[in-house]
Design a protein around this motif. Structure first.
Motif, PDB file in Angstrom:
ATOM      1  N   TRP A 197       0.858  -1.184   0.000  1.00  0.00           N
ATOM      2  CA  TRP A 197       0.000   0.000   0.000  1.00  0.00           C
ATOM      3  C   TRP A 197       0.889   1.226   0.000  1.00  0.00           C
ATOM      4  N   LEU A 198       0.452   2.322   0.562  1.00  0.00           N
ATOM      5  CA  LEU A 198       1.232   3.553   0.599  1.00  0.00           C
ATOM      6  C   LEU A 198       2.473   3.386   1.466  1.00  0.00           C
ATOM      7  N   THR A 199       3.519   4.135   1.140  1.00  0.00           N
ATOM      8  CA  THR A 199       4.726   4.120   1.946  1.00  0.00           C
ATOM      9  C   THR A 199       4.542   4.991   3.184  1.00  0.00           C
ATOM     10  N   ARG A 200       5.514   4.919   4.085  1.00  0.00           N
ATOM     11  CA  ARG A 200       5.477   5.768   5.279  1.00  0.00           C
ATOM     12  C   ARG A 200       5.400   7.248   4.891  1.00  0.00           C
ATOM     13  N   ALA A 201       6.220   7.664   3.941  1.00  0.00           N
ATOM     14  CA  ALA A 201       6.219   9.067   3.533  1.00  0.00           C
ATOM     15  C   ALA A 201       4.870   9.483   2.972  1.00  0.00           C
ATOM     16  N   GLU A 202       4.222   8.589   2.225  1.00  0.00           N
ATOM     17  CA  GLU A 202       2.922   8.908   1.640  1.00  0.00           C
ATOM     18  C   GLU A 202       1.826   8.940   2.700  1.00  0.00           C
ATOM     19  N   ILE A 203       1.896   8.045   3.659  1.00  0.00           N
ATOM     20  CA  ILE A 203       0.898   8.014   4.726  1.00  0.00           C
ATOM     21  C   ILE A 203       0.991   9.271   5.575  1.00  0.00           C
ATOM     22  N   GLU A 204       2.213   9.634   5.976  1.00  0.00           N
ATOM     23  CA  GLU A 204       2.383  10.770   6.873  1.00  0.00           C
ATOM     24  C   GLU A 204       2.369  12.099   6.125  1.00  0.00           C
ATOM     25  N   GLY A 205       2.939  12.119   4.931  1.00  0.00           N
ATOM     26  CA  GLY A 205       3.044  13.378   4.204  1.00  0.00           C
ATOM     27  C   GLY A 205       1.748  13.823   3.568  1.00  0.00           C
ATOM     28  N   ASN A 206       0.877  12.859   3.226  1.00  0.00           N
ATOM     29  CA  ASN A 206      -0.370  13.198   2.537  1.00  0.00           C
ATOM     30  C   ASN A 206      -1.600  13.090   3.427  1.00  0.00           C
ATOM     31  N   ALA A 207      -1.353  12.846   4.742  1.00  0.00           N
ATOM     32  CA  ALA A 207      -2.479  12.698   5.680  1.00  0.00           C
ATOM     33  C   ALA A 207      -3.500  11.706   5.139  1.00  0.00           C
ATOM     34  N   ALA A 208      -3.008  10.565   4.640  1.00  0.00           N
ATOM     35  CA  ALA A 208      -3.853   9.610   3.926  1.00  0.00           C
ATOM     36  C   ALA A 208      -4.920   8.967   4.801  1.00  0.00           C
ATOM     37  N   LEU A 209      -4.720   8.965   6.115  1.00  0.00           N
ATOM     38  CA  LEU A 209      -5.662   8.268   6.991  1.00  0.00           C
ATOM     39  C   LEU A 209      -6.556   9.210   7.794  1.00  0.00           C
ATOM     40  N   GLU A 210      -6.400  10.489   7.570  1.00  0.00           N
ATOM     41  CA  GLU A 210      -7.241  11.439   8.303  1.00  0.00           C
ATOM     42  C   GLU A 210      -8.715  11.264   7.947  1.00  0.00           C
ATOM     43  N   GLY A 211      -9.574  11.361   8.961  1.00  0.00           N
ATOM     44  CA  GLY A 211     -11.010  11.295   8.744  1.00  0.00           C
ATOM     45  C   GLY A 211     -11.579   9.902   8.604  1.00  0.00           C
ATOM     46  N   LYS A 212     -10.757   8.880   8.765  1.00  0.00           N
ATOM     47  CA  LYS A 212     -11.237   7.502   8.624  1.00  0.00           C
ATOM     48  C   LYS A 212     -11.605   6.861   9.959  1.00  0.00           C
ATOM     49  N   GLY A 263      15.458  15.070  10.191  1.00  0.00           N
ATOM     50  CA  GLY A 263      15.075  13.947  11.034  1.00  0.00           C
ATOM     51  C   GLY A 263      13.830  13.254  10.513  1.00  0.00           C
ATOM     52  N   ARG A 264      12.822  14.030  10.118  1.00  0.00           N
ATOM     53  CA  ARG A 264      11.606  13.443   9.564  1.00  0.00           C
ATOM     54  C   ARG A 264      11.910  12.721   8.244  1.00  0.00           C
ATOM     55  N   GLU A 265      12.779  13.332   7.429  1.00  0.00           N
ATOM     56  CA  GLU A 265      13.163  12.690   6.168  1.00  0.00           C
ATOM     57  C   GLU A 265      13.871  11.361   6.420  1.00  0.00           C
ATOM     58  N   LEU A 266      14.663  11.289   7.495  1.00  0.00           N
ATOM     59  CA  LEU A 266      15.325  10.028   7.827  1.00  0.00           C
ATOM     60  C   LEU A 266      14.296   8.953   8.161  1.00  0.00           C
ATOM     61  N   LEU A 267      13.276   9.291   8.939  1.00  0.00           N
ATOM     62  CA  LEU A 267      12.229   8.316   9.264  1.00  0.00           C
ATOM     63  C   LEU A 267      11.544   7.830   7.993  1.00  0.00           C
ATOM     64  N   HIS A 268      11.363   8.718   7.028  1.00  0.00           N
ATOM     65  CA  HIS A 268      10.708   8.338   5.777  1.00  0.00           C
ATOM     66  C   HIS A 268      11.594   7.461   4.897  1.00  0.00           C
ATOM     67  N   HIS A 269      12.890   7.364   5.249  1.00  0.00           N
ATOM     68  CA  HIS A 269      13.769   6.425   4.534  1.00  0.00           C
ATOM     69  C   HIS A 269      13.255   4.997   4.678  1.00  0.00           C
ATOM     70  N   ASN A 270      12.578   4.729   5.776  1.00  0.00           N
ATOM     71  CA  ASN A 270      11.976   3.409   6.006  1.00  0.00           C
ATOM     72  C   ASN A 270      10.537   3.436   5.491  1.00  0.00           C
ATOM     73  N   PRO A 271      10.243   2.779   4.360  1.00  0.00           N
ATOM     74  CA  PRO A 271       8.887   2.845   3.806  1.00  0.00           C
ATOM     75  C   PRO A 271       7.877   1.994   4.574  1.00  0.00           C
ATOM     76  N   SER A 272       8.370   1.082   5.400  1.00  0.00           N
ATOM     77  CA  SER A 272       7.464   0.200   6.148  1.00  0.00           C
ATOM     78  C   SER A 272       6.722   0.984   7.218  1.00  0.00           C
ATOM     79  N   TYR A 273       5.426   0.677   7.379  1.00  0.00           N
ATOM     80  CA  TYR A 273       4.597   1.380   8.357  1.00  0.00           C
ATOM     81  C   TYR A 273       3.769   0.341   9.098  1.00  0.00           C
ATOM     82  N   VAL A 274       3.830   0.380  10.420  1.00  0.00           N
ATOM     83  CA  VAL A 274       3.150  -0.607  11.262  1.00  0.00           C
ATOM     84  C   VAL A 274       1.865  -0.018  11.842  1.00  0.00           C
TER      85      VAL A 274
END
Length: 341
Positions: A128-143, A221-232
């Motif tokens: 599905w979406l990567t970590r950067a996409e989930i956090e950067g695009n607010a993909a889960l807001e409102g769900k 620092g935030r960009e470093l976290l996004h280096h890991n695409p896995s999201y739990v």
């Protein structure tokens, strides 16, 4: 930090034969295990009993029934098991993990701005979406998937690394969260990335140093976290009693300094495992293989569970040690494995 990744897989617990991908299997004597006579075997037997009833194979079921009525724990293991050293040509690596305790709220507001999410339906279907996409695009807001809100995005990240934790809420109550799934992307180590960038040396990397670097470096620092695409993602597991450890891969509570995470391709889940660490911890004790981890791969690879809270986290984060681990298998199973049957 748990081998740079901590994520339990809640699969059905079944002890099966170790596959033929291991290169060597050597049967040892209990006298070969350094410190065997000095360990508190009754503690390991108690932990073994927590999960052995879930093992399906007849030889393990028989041993579990026998263990329940046995009074001499050391003699029980010596009479019913044989130590087997399983190697795949790679050096032993021990790491540590723990259950964090964090501050949070059921509601967004004030300092509580960083959510822990349940698994969305679309993420359960595969990558599905990567970590950067989930956090950067607010993909889960409102769900409506938020379980709780934390004060620090680094706490969210490291809770995902550990896979479970306790959250003390601002209303005086507490909840426990456990692994609920992931987004299907492979884990990338941010510790290894810091080494690659020249920010730290291999000997400098540990959980506290990484946490401080991320906090001190703002957008980098935030960009470093996004280096890991896995999201739990998480699920609430507050039904687990507060005096027991978090759930491991066998969906049973694990125990500090008696439970380890292993690679089930080599070490059967539920099996007793003797460990000998060669480092600051210098642990020689009988553990039970009750957990798994995305970065725990190989015959001589284990992650030691240190318990709950900050002190446990400090010990776990400093562990990166050599040594050896020896699996205890039922006698006939041990000899069949050694002979390649």
């Amino acid at each position: 930090m748990r081998g740079w990744m901590r994520a339990a897989c809640f699969a059905a617990a079944a002890v099966t034969s170790v596959p033929a991908i291991a290169q060597t299997r050597t049967i040892l004597e209990f006298a070969d295990l350094q410190g065997w006579a000095q360990d508190r075997h009754s503690e390991a037997l108690s932990v073994f009993l927590d999960t052995c009833r879930d093992l399906r194979d007849p030889d393990w079921q028989t041993l579990c029934a026998t263990a329940a009525i046995w009074t001499d724990a050391k003699l029980f293991f010596e009479l019913h098991f044989r130590p087997v050293l399983i190697e795949d040509g790679k050096p032993m690596l021990f790491t540590g993990y723990y259950e964090p305790e964090l501050l949070g709220s059921r509601y967004e507001g004030g300092p509580y701005q960083h959510p822990l999410y349940e698994l969305p339906e679309e993420a359960a279907e595969g990558p599905w979406l990567t970590r950067a996409e989930i956090e950067g695009n607010a993909a889960l807001e409102g769900k409506g998937l938020e379980i709780a809100w934390l004060t620090d995005p680094v706490d969210v990240y490291f809770l995902q690394v550990q896979g479970s934790g306790r959250v003390r809420l601002d209303d005086g109550t507490a909840i426990r969260v456990g692994y609920g799934g992931k987004n299907g992307h492979s884990y990338r180590s941010i510790g290894a990335e810091l080494i690659r960038r020249g920010e730290m040396t291999e000997h400098e990397v540990n959980a506290d140093r990484i946490r401080d670097w991320v906090k001190d470096n703002g957008d980098r620092g935030r960009e470093l976290l996004h280096h890991n695409p896995s999201y739990v993602f998480f699920r609430e597991v507050s039904h687990v009693p507060a005096d027991q450890g978090p759930l491991g891969a066998m969906n049973r509570s694990i125990t500090g300094l008696r439970s380890i995470a292993v690679d089930p391709d080599y070490t059967p889940l539920g099996a007793p495992v003797w460990i000998e660490t060669d480092g600051a911890e210098d642990l020689h004790r009988l553990m039970i293989a009750q957990d798994t981890g995305a970065a725990v791969k190989g015959a001589q690879r284990a992650d030691i569970f240190f318990g709950t809270g900050k002190a446990a986290g400090k010990r776990a984060g400093a562990v990166r040690e050599s040594g050896r681990m020896i699996v205890l298998l039922p006698i006939q199973r041990a000899y069949a494995l050694a002979e390649g049957i």
